[in-house]
Design an enzyme around this catalytic site. Structure first.
Site, mmCIF file in Angstrom:
data_model
loop_
_atom_site.group_PDB
_atom_site.id
_atom_site.type_symbol
_atom_site.label_atom_id
_atom_site.label_comp_id
_atom_site.label_asym_id
_atom_site.label_seq_id
_atom_site.Cartn_x
_atom_site.Cartn_y
_atom_site.Cartn_z
ATOM 1 N N ASP A 47 42.679 36.719 45.340
ATOM 2 C CA ASP A 47 42.354 36.370 44.135
ATOM 3 C C ASP A 47 43.656 36.576 43.344
ATOM 4 O OD1 ASP A 47 39.592 36.092 44.651
ATOM 5 O OD2 ASP A 47 39.100 38.149 43.935
ATOM 6 N N TYR A 75 43.413 47.229 52.384
ATOM 7 C CA TYR A 75 43.786 47.458 51.073
ATOM 8 C C TYR A 75 43.806 48.505 50.260
ATOM 9 C CZ TYR A 75 41.493 42.672 51.610
ATOM 10 O OH TYR A 75 40.941 41.211 52.087
ATOM 11 N N ASP A 89 36.268 41.971 37.623
ATOM 12 C CA ASP A 89 37.571 42.309 37.606
ATOM 13 C C ASP A 89 37.923 41.990 35.953
ATOM 14 O OD1 ASP A 89 37.905 39.597 37.419
ATOM 15 O OD2 ASP A 89 39.044 39.289 39.224
ATOM 16 N N ARG A 181 35.629 42.910 45.070
ATOM 17 C CA ARG A 181 34.950 42.999 43.935
ATOM 18 C C ARG A 181 33.495 43.407 43.969
ATOM 19 N NH1 ARG A 181 35.171 37.877 41.597
ATOM 20 N NH2 ARG A 181 35.998 36.943 43.218
#
Length: 219
Positions: A47, A75, A89, A181
């Site tokens: 993203d 991550y 987000d 997310r």
């Protein structure tokens, strides 16, 4: 410069450290222009508000993209507790805030364990998944209702590394197709206070590490 990882007359495999606010498509467009090539692709979208490792394949090496997409992803990042945002987000503003005073580190660690292993995950509506031939994020940005089907994904590791309210720091190792997310959304719902993804960095894809990647300004 640390590029490319593999090179031949047929093409290259390049590790890029994607900067904040660049799209994965921006990276491909810049590389194609810089190298004056017609064929390039990436192995796994990041993203715009995420940073970190993006594997770029050029020429005939694009045939290997599927191999990289199937690899595990690692991550690090942060969730902000108590904030409800439509995009989960910082792309969209806060529409609701909730009390987080009862949340402890022990609660976070226990809740994280509930999301480790194989889970059913509904992708975020602000995603590139197509619904009726249109990208879900385009429909969502127009205020239209988007209903996406759940998918089987795996969180091999989900570790809470620190808690400085309202920020939760984590490390995550996932399968292909995992939406961080969506994890932020579901994690916040399970806690009862809501959450959004406030930062995300992809550190590894399979054996490849962002430590060996080239930054775009250097490229």
């Amino acid at each position: 410069m640390k590029i490319p990882v593999k090179e031949s007359a047929a093409g290259s495999i390049i590790l890029i450290d994607k900067p904040l606010r660049w799209t994965s498509f921006d990276i491909i467009k810049k590389i194609k222009k810089s190298l004056d090539i017609a064929k390039a692709g990436h192995a796994g979208t990041l993203d715009p508000l995420a940073t970190g490792l993006l594997i770029v394949c050029t020429g005939d090496k694009t045939k290997e993209i599927g191999q990289f997409q199937s690899m595990t992803k690692e991550y690090t990042g942060t969730f902000t507790l108590g904030e409800i945002r439509p995009s989960v987000d910082h792309e969209t503003p806060v529409i609701e805030t909730r009390d987080i005073s009862g949340i402890t580190l022990e609660t976070l660690i226990h809740t994280a364990s509930l999301f480790t292993g194989k889970i059913d995950q509904v992708p975020p509506i602000y995603s590139a998944i197509k619904k009726a031939g249109k990208r879900a994020y385009n429909l969502a940005r127009k205020g239209k209702t988007v209903v996406l089907a759940p998918r089987k994904v795996t969180a091999f590791e989900f570790e809470i590394t620190a808690f400085h309210p309202p920020e939760v720091y984590f490390r995550l190792v996932t399968s292909k197709g995992f939406y961080v997310r969506s994890l932020a959304r579901d994690f916040g719902e399970k806690l009862g206070c809501g959450a959004c993804l406030s930062s995300l960095r992809r550190t590894k894809i399979g054996k490849f590490s962002v430590r060996d990647a080239t930054k775009m300004d250097t490229f």
